[in-house]
Motif scaffolding. Structure first.
Motif, short mmCIF file in Angstrom:
data_model
loop_
_atom_site.label_atom_id
_atom_site.label_comp_id
_atom_site.label_asym_id
_atom_site.label_seq_id
_atom_site.Cartn_x
_atom_site.Cartn_y
_atom_site.Cartn_z
N THR A 272 0.85 -1.19 0.00
CA THR A 272 0.00 0.00 0.00
C THR A 272 0.88 1.24 0.00
N ARG B 177 0.52 5.82 -0.05
CA ARG B 177 -0.29 7.04 -0.10
C ARG B 177 0.37 8.03 -1.05
N ALA C 79 -4.45 12.63 -1.64
CA ALA C 79 -4.88 11.31 -1.16
C ALA C 79 -5.04 11.34 0.35
N GLU D 111 -5.55 8.59 2.26
CA GLU D 111 -4.95 7.42 2.90
C GLU D 111 -4.24 6.57 1.86
N GLU E 149 -3.39 3.47 -0.52
CA GLU E 149 -4.20 2.56 -1.32
C GLU E 149 -3.34 1.42 -1.83
N ALA E 150 -4.01 0.34 -2.22
CA ALA E 150 -3.29 -0.82 -2.74
C ALA E 150 -2.56 -0.48 -4.03
N CYS E 151 -1.35 -0.97 -4.13
CA CYS E 151 -0.53 -0.74 -5.33
C CYS E 151 -0.44 -2.08 -6.07
#
Length: 331
Positions: free
Chosen positions: A121, A123, A131, A133, A135-137
């Motif tokens: 993850t 930000r 952003a 928070e 997020e999934a990469c």
């Protein structure tokens, strides 16, 4: 026994009424290239899926037409599948499927995506709006692991992969057009994200290789496909795990060897990018399979520059990648 392993990124193989150039024009160029490979096992990348007139499941109809009348049409076939819910019958994805064609029977096949490597993850720093928070990469494509049964009864492990291209990933609110960015900071962060995705894919392939070697120390393993990286870049170093990097000679038998090293340096290229020949496609093999290696070919005589605006289009007649083929002599 002669064994020929090949890989070829066919560059957006598709079929549609308004496609330019039409599939027939591409078949006239690509089919002779496939025949020249004379492969027993062929890994393909960028194979698009289509729905027929019956509007049934999406299938590899363009590939069927390309292979028609060749020995490959009768080969065993394994492909990646769509992640959507399509009922009982699996569909292929609309874009960029991986396909393995084999003269030898398939003992087992498995798609691997975020199974051995947890999705990191992150930000975003430059996103607009900012952003809130992390997020999934996540990355787009799985690995395709196929275990084949050779005539001598031994298993051959083939891992077909297509790593993410080193082009900047999406950053919300930071594109000024299809190719233009609003700031250098945003492009840099997008490029950083692409590196995370590509590196994670390579790490997952490496962990899969280690898992196979744990179970079978003398495993015959071939990792083939479009790595979108040259030998000294991070993804290849992760895949190879050479003694120079691990610092431990006891691990040498677990390294993978890129077979293009058997060619003179001026022949080691599978793509031409901005006038520079680069080796982005690879066949890497385990030390046990290397013991049976005899010769390696890169069919790069007809390559054109993938960045030349005079010749580059999304759907080119030719592929901007050269096919590779390695020959082995097995007992």
């Amino acid at each position: 026994m002669r064994l020929r392993l090949a890989t070829f990124n066919l560059e957006n193989l598709d079929d549609a009424p308004d496609l330019d150039p039409p599939l027939e024009a591409r078949i006239a160029v690509l089919r002779p290239q496939l025949l020249r490979l004379d492969a027993d096992v062929l890994c393909l990348q960028e194979i698009h899926g289509q729905r027929g007139p019956d509007k049934g499941p999406r299938r590899l109809l363009a590939l069927d037409r390309l292979l028609e009348g060749t020995a490959y049409a009768g080969y065993h076939r394994v492909s990646t599948t769509s992640t959507g819910d399509h009922g009982d019958e699996p569909w292929v994805a609309d874009l960029h499927n991986l396909v393995v064609l084999s003269r030898f029977p398939v003992a087992e096949s498995h798609e691997v995506k975020a199974e051995l490597v947890a999705v990191p993850t992150y930000r975003l720093t430059t996103a607009e709006p900012p952003a809130a928070e992390a997020e999934a990469c996540a990355w787009d494509r799985p690995l395709l692991h196929v275990t084949l049964t050779l005539p001598n009864g031994h298993p051959l492990h083939v891992i077909n992969l297509h790593l993410r291209a080193p082009t900047a990933a999406h950053v919300p609110g930071q594109k000024a057009g299809a190719f233009a960015w609003r700031s250098t900071a945003a492009w840099a962060e997008g490029y950083f994200l692409a590196g995370i995705k590509r590196t994670a894919q390579a790490l997952e392939a490496r962990l899969l290789v280690d898992r196979l070697l744990d179970a079978e120390p003398e495993a015959l393993i071939a990792v083939m496909g479009d790595c979108n990286a040259e030998e000294r870049e991070t993804p290849l170093r992760i895949l190879m795990c050479e003694t120079a990097d691990t610092g431990n000679g006891a691990l040498a038998a677990r390294s993978l060897v890129p077979l293009e090293r058997s060619l003179p340096r001026d022949r080691r290229f599978s793509v031409i990018h901005k006038g520079r020949p680069v080796m982005l496609d690879h066949i890497l093999v385990s030390r046990q399979l290397l013991g049976h290696f005899r010769r390696f070919e890169i069919h790069n005589e007809t390559l054109s520059d993938e960045t030349d605006p005079a010749t580059h289009v999304e759907y080119a007649t030719e592929s901007y990648h050269a096919p590779l083929v390695a020959e082995f002599a097995l007992p």
